[in-house]
Design a protein around this motif. Structure first.
Motif, PDB file in Angstrom:
ATOM      1  N   PRO A 138      36.240  33.529  32.707  1.00  0.00           N
ATOM      2  CA  PRO A 138      37.705  33.250  32.509  1.00  0.00           C
ATOM      3  C   PRO A 138      38.511  34.317  31.662  1.00  0.00           C
ATOM      4  CG  PRO A 138      36.528  31.436  31.712  1.00  0.00           C
ATOM      5  CD  PRO A 138      35.478  32.545  32.299  1.00  0.00           C
ATOM      6  N   ASP A 139      37.917  34.778  30.691  1.00  0.00           N
ATOM      7  CA  ASP A 139      38.761  35.589  29.750  1.00  0.00           C
ATOM      8  C   ASP A 139      38.916  36.984  30.465  1.00  0.00           C
ATOM      9  OD1 ASP A 139      38.823  33.660  27.975  1.00  0.00           O
ATOM     10  OD2 ASP A 139      36.830  34.069  27.058  1.00  0.00           O
ATOM     11  N   VAL A 140      38.490  37.331  31.460  1.00  0.00           N
ATOM     12  CA  VAL A 140      38.533  38.707  32.215  1.00  0.00           C
ATOM     13  C   VAL A 140      39.730  38.880  32.857  1.00  0.00           C
ATOM     14  CG1 VAL A 140      37.665  40.417  33.577  1.00  0.00           C
ATOM     15  CG2 VAL A 140      36.239  39.492  31.962  1.00  0.00           C
ATOM     16  N   ASP A 141      40.945  39.731  32.745  1.00  0.00           N
ATOM     17  CA  ASP A 141      41.878  40.015  33.417  1.00  0.00           C
ATOM     18  C   ASP A 141      41.576  40.471  34.661  1.00  0.00           C
ATOM     19  OD1 ASP A 141      44.527  40.270  34.404  1.00  0.00           O
ATOM     20  OD2 ASP A 141      45.090  41.570  32.667  1.00  0.00           O
ATOM     21  N   VAL A 142      41.809  39.944  35.488  1.00  0.00           N
ATOM     22  CA  VAL A 142      41.273  40.389  37.012  1.00  0.00           C
ATOM     23  C   VAL A 142      42.430  40.752  37.985  1.00  0.00           C
ATOM     24  CG1 VAL A 142      39.590  40.117  39.192  1.00  0.00           C
ATOM     25  CG2 VAL A 142      39.068  39.208  36.732  1.00  0.00           C
ATOM     26  N   SER A 143      42.260  41.954  38.709  1.00  0.00           N
ATOM     27  CA  SER A 143      43.297  42.311  39.604  1.00  0.00           C
ATOM     28  C   SER A 143      42.506  42.921  40.700  1.00  0.00           C
ATOM     29  CB  SER A 143      44.488  43.121  39.207  1.00  0.00           C
ATOM     30  OG  SER A 143      43.757  44.329  38.696  1.00  0.00           O
ATOM     31  N   HIS A 144      43.335  42.996  41.999  1.00  0.00           N
ATOM     32  CA  HIS A 144      42.575  43.751  43.077  1.00  0.00           C
ATOM     33  C   HIS A 144      43.663  44.638  43.918  1.00  0.00           C
ATOM     34  CE1 HIS A 144      44.119  40.005  44.770  1.00  0.00           C
ATOM     35  NE2 HIS A 144      44.522  40.518  45.441  1.00  0.00           N
ATOM     36  N   SER A 145      42.899  45.544  44.444  1.00  0.00           N
ATOM     37  CA  SER A 145      43.920  46.647  45.173  1.00  0.00           C
ATOM     38  C   SER A 145      43.138  46.723  46.397  1.00  0.00           C
ATOM     39  CB  SER A 145      44.086  48.034  44.650  1.00  0.00           C
ATOM     40  OG  SER A 145      44.791  47.926  43.192  1.00  0.00           O
TER      41      SER A 145
END
Length: 289
Positions: free
Chosen positions: A226-233
């Motif tokens: 939960p502490d990892v800032d995740v995004s996707h492309s």
């Protein structure tokens, strides 16, 4: 327990950069570091006049010098060295069998980004199931490229399980307290190139569907980290090209390699091959089924 970090050392600037990167990784993991040098005897004729004792002394000096430098930088770290008389790829793969990570140095492509992947690196990559990270001199942690905010990039494929690749990428992002970005690329079936009245809405619908699938793939990992800032492309086109572009300014690029063997032996896939040869950041290759 498979936790220590292995790094190949041969006295070159590339291996020194790899050793410094590996030491920082060992600090992040809070594990021991092992420096390994392998000599395939008899030596290639490119080293005329060198006897076995000369080579052994040189190898011991390279290992000792590297270990002393790293011990000065990380006085609390447990560092061991091993000098082996064996083919380098086989020796490194054998040493990595009980390790959590193997780190190798690689020559950069001069003023261009990317790596020159030598036969030892390729042979080692396909001979071990342990994750392998390739480092260039430009990736030296003493240089300007490494930063705590440099994101981890991970290539994902919705057509197969990426659990081992995603686990490695999320763990690395968590250790570094940095963002993680998942990159996926897809293509319309070749038959669509021959459709005379292709509706662009079809491509947009597929892209939305693929994006949802990538989000679903990442969801359990978001909950686990939960502490990892995740995004996707999500892109259309060549996955290798998009990962290479995403590597600009990244701290680490993570890609997968199939463990399945072809009649010609274990091979690197086209995406992994492209990233290894053209990425502008350290590359981690994670073997998976």
């Amino acid at each position: 327990m498979n936790d220590h970090v292995i790094v190949g050392v041969d006295g070159s600037p590339e291996s020194r950069a790899a050793a410094r990167w590996a030491a920082q990784e060992a600090v992040l993991r809070r594990v021991a570091l092992r420096l390994v040098h392998a000599v395939d005897w008899p030596l290639d004729p490119v080293f005329p006049g060198l006897g076995r004792q000369d080579v052994d002394r040189w190898a011991d000096h390279a290992l000792t010098e590297a270990a002393q430098e790293l011990q000065r930088r990380h006085p609390e770290m447990e560092i061991a060295t091993r000098c082996l008389a064996a083919r380098p790829a086989a020796a490194l793969a054998a040493e990595a069998a009980d390790a959590g990570l193997l780190v190798l140095g690689s020559r950069g492509l001069g003023g261009l980004v990317g790596f020159i992947i030598g036969s030892v690196a390729v042979s080692t990559l396909v001979a071990t199931d342990t994750p392998v990270v390739l480092i260039r001199v430009a990736d030296d942690p003493d240089g300007p490229r490494i930063g705590s905010d440099a994101e981890v990039i991970v290539g994902v494929d919705i057509r197969e399980s990426c659990d081992l690749v995603l686990a490695f990428a999320f763990e690395e992002a968590a250790r570094r307290h940095c963002p993680l970005r998942a990159v996926h690329s897809w293509k319309m079936p070749p038959a669509y190139a021959y459709v005379p009245f292709f509706d662009p809405d079809n491509e947009r619908d597929v892209n939305r569907s693929v994006t949802h699938m990538v989000e679903d793939m990442l969801m359990p990992w978001r909950h686990k980290f939960p502490d990892v800032d995740v995004s996707h492309s999500v892109f259309t086109g060549s996955a290798g090209d998009h990962l290479v572009r995403a590597s600009q300014g990244a701290g680490l690029v993570v890609v997968g390699r199939h463990l399945r063997r072809s009649p010609l032996g274990t091979q690197l896939g086209p995406v992994t091959h492209a990233v290894l040869h053209h990425a502008a950041a350290p590359v981690a290759v994670v073997a998976h089924e």
